[in-house]
Design a protein around this motif. Structure first.
Motif, short mmCIF file in Angstrom:
data_model
loop_
_atom_site.label_atom_id
_atom_site.label_comp_id
_atom_site.label_asym_id
_atom_site.label_seq_id
_atom_site.Cartn_x
_atom_site.Cartn_y
_atom_site.Cartn_z
N ALA A 95 5.15 11.90 3.63
CA ALA A 95 5.46 12.17 5.03
C ALA A 95 5.40 13.66 5.29
N ASP A 96 4.55 14.07 6.23
CA ASP A 96 4.49 15.48 6.61
C ASP A 96 5.74 15.91 7.37
N GLY A 97 6.35 14.98 8.07
CA GLY A 97 7.58 15.28 8.81
C GLY A 97 8.79 14.69 8.10
N ASP A 98 9.57 13.88 8.83
CA ASP A 98 10.76 13.24 8.27
C ASP A 98 10.42 11.88 7.68
N CYS A 99 11.30 11.42 6.81
CA CYS A 99 11.20 10.08 6.24
C CYS A 99 12.58 9.42 6.32
N ARG A 100 12.62 8.25 6.94
CA ARG A 100 13.89 7.54 7.07
C ARG A 100 13.71 6.11 6.57
N LEU A 101 14.43 5.75 5.54
CA LEU A 101 14.40 4.41 4.96
C LEU A 101 15.77 3.78 5.16
N ASP A 102 15.79 2.64 5.82
CA ASP A 102 17.05 1.97 6.10
C ASP A 102 17.54 1.20 4.87
N MET A 103 18.60 0.47 5.02
CA MET A 103 19.26 -0.20 3.89
C MET A 103 18.33 -1.16 3.16
N TRP A 104 18.53 -1.24 1.85
CA TRP A 104 17.85 -2.18 0.97
C TRP A 104 16.33 -1.98 0.93
N CYS A 105 15.84 -0.80 1.23
CA CYS A 105 14.41 -0.54 1.10
C CYS A 105 14.05 -0.31 -0.36
N LEU B 57 0.84 -1.19 0.00
CA LEU B 57 0.00 0.00 0.00
C LEU B 57 0.88 1.24 0.00
N GLY B 58 0.30 2.36 -0.37
CA GLY B 58 0.96 3.63 -0.14
C GLY B 58 0.80 4.04 1.32
N VAL B 59 1.64 4.95 1.77
CA VAL B 59 1.65 5.36 3.18
C VAL B 59 1.59 6.87 3.25
N ARG B 60 0.66 7.37 4.08
CA ARG B 60 0.56 8.81 4.34
C ARG B 60 0.46 9.02 5.84
N GLY B 61 1.37 9.84 6.38
CA GLY B 61 1.37 10.09 7.81
C GLY B 61 2.30 11.22 8.18
N GLY B 62 2.67 11.27 9.47
CA GLY B 62 3.59 12.30 9.95
C GLY B 62 5.01 11.96 9.58
N ASN B 63 5.72 11.27 10.48
CA ASN B 63 7.04 10.74 10.18
C ASN B 63 6.90 9.29 9.72
N VAL B 64 7.60 8.93 8.67
CA VAL B 64 7.58 7.56 8.15
C VAL B 64 8.98 6.98 8.32
N ILE B 65 9.07 5.90 9.10
CA ILE B 65 10.35 5.27 9.40
C ILE B 65 10.24 3.79 9.08
N ALA B 66 11.16 3.27 8.30
CA ALA B 66 11.15 1.86 7.89
C ALA B 66 12.51 1.24 8.18
N GLY B 67 12.48 -0.03 8.58
CA GLY B 67 13.71 -0.76 8.86
C GLY B 67 14.33 -1.34 7.61
N GLU B 68 15.21 -2.31 7.79
CA GLU B 68 15.94 -2.89 6.66
C GLU B 68 15.01 -3.75 5.79
N ARG B 69 15.26 -3.66 4.48
CA ARG B 69 14.59 -4.52 3.50
C ARG B 69 13.08 -4.44 3.59
N VAL B 70 12.56 -3.25 3.68
CA VAL B 70 11.11 -3.03 3.65
C VAL B 70 10.70 -2.64 2.24
N ARG B 71 9.60 -3.20 1.78
CA ARG B 71 9.12 -2.90 0.44
C ARG B 71 7.77 -2.20 0.51
#
Length: 373
Positions: free
Chosen positions: A60-70, A39-53
């Motif tokens: 993201a209204d705030g920050d967006c952090r995508l870890d390795m291999w996203c 799905l698509g994602v809409r929110g404040g801060n969006v943070i994802a760990g490793e290998r997230v698809r």
């Protein structure tokens, strides 16, 4: 979150909706490593760990952090800063309103734009960066700034609770599959069958799918489930005004008399019915109405009685209640109440009747006594 241990549970806070293949949240969205979000994602801060698809756009209204291999199959729009780890792949465009911290071998097929600083290096993990930043603030004596950072990132006082998707989860329009407990808040609208160890759904939530768990399942008041409610070794609890548009399969079933089940109830143990707490429902409605009235501004009270002389009406002139004789407009001539016998026109004829003569004398005597008195 970024380690080897999975998150504790799937948390869907109040007011979370799935709209047009997008997961829309009022707060932040946290996704554990090795998860698939179709799905698509809409929110404040969006943070994802490793290998997230992600199989949709990220807003993201705030920050967006995508870890390795996203991997993001869509565009990424960030209202503040963005942090991309090594070998992140974005099929669309990356637009960042703030700074961009980017790692090695990042692939952005349609290019990127950033209004702030662009730093190409491997961004450190979020927790490490936070502690390094706090240590530097305390070292230079900026204790107030350090307190603000702690209040913002490490306290639970948020305007809205975040959406938490545990490690190894799979979220789509068809299925929400996790290996942890699942908690669904109030006033949510979700698409897909939910699979978890335990499921607790809040009030006034609508699930377009079934609920399946290994242990207990709780369905809140006013919640509608467009599917079956099944548990392998647990119990099912259905609150008042809930509507199950399918079958119920469980060990023991506790069903409210005010609930509605369209399908069959298969309980290997006992099936009990509970009376709807009508006083509690009425009290809750009264409290809600009282809160709604409290939010509305109350008008200033005005006096219902206006004293004479303070209003807009002129003060009336006093009038006499009694009118004396002679002061009125009527001209009434005084007439005697008793007419003397000498002035009357009655002709007493006593010549022929002697008894009448005596009667006349008696009358004359009575009149004479009355005149003397």
């Amino acid at each position: 979150m970024f380690g080897s241990d999975p998150l504790e549970e799937l948390v869907i806070p109040d007011g979370t909706h799935v709209q047009e293949h997008d997961l829309v949240a009022e707060g932040d969205v946290l996704v554990g490593g090795q998860s698939v979000v179709e799905l698509g994602v809409r929110g404040g801060n969006v943070i994802a760990g490793e290998r997230v698809r992600f199989d949709g756009d990220i807003e993201a209204d705030g920050d967006c952090r995508l870890d390795m291999w996203c991997d993001v199959d869509g565009n990424v729009l960030v209202g503040q800063d963005a942090y991309l780890g090594e070998r992140v792949h974005i099929t669309g465009q990356l637009i960042v309103s703030g700074d961009l911290d980017i790692g090695d071998d990042v692939d952005i097929e349609r290019g990127f734009e950033a209004n702030g600083w662009i730093v190409i290096r491997n961004p450190m993990p979020t927790i490490v960066f936070l502690f390094v930043y706090l240590s530097q603030l305390l070292r230079i004596g900026e204790e107030e700034a350090a307190d603000e950072v702690v209040d913002e990132f490490l306290t639970d006082d948020r305007e809205a609770e975040p959406v938490v998707i545990p490690r190894g989860a799979r979220v789509s329009d068809d299925t929400w599959r996790v290996s942890t407990p699942a908690t669904i808040g109030d006033d949510c609208r979700l698409h897909g069958n939910i699979r978890a160890t335990t499921i607790e759904a809040g009030a006034d939530t609508e699930v377009f799918g079934s609920l399946r768990a290994k242990e207990d399942i709780h369905v809140g008041a006013g919640t509608i489930v467009h599917g079956d409610v099944t548990t392998k070794g647990g119990d099912v609890f259905v609150a008042p005004d809930a509507h199950i548009r399918g079958d119920i399969s469980c060990e023991d079933c506790e069903l409210s008399e005010a609930a509605e089940v369209d399908g069959a109830i298969r309980a290997r143990g006992e099936t009990s019915f509970t009376t709807a707490p009508e006083p509690e429902v009425e009290a809750a409605r009264e409290d809600a109405e009282a809160e709604a009235e409290a939010t509305e501004p109350t008008p200033e009270p005005t006096s219902a009685v206006v004293p004479l002389g303070e209003g807009d009406l002129p003060e009336p002139e006093p009038t006499q209640a009694f009118v004396r004789l002679g002061d009125g407009e009527l001209d009434v001539e005084a007439t005697p109440a008793v007419i003397p016998v000498s002035e009357s026109e009655v002709d007493w004829d006593t010549d022929d009747d002697p008894s009448a003569n005596g009667a006349a004398e008696d009358v004359s005597g009575i009149i004479a006594e009355a005149e003397e008195s």
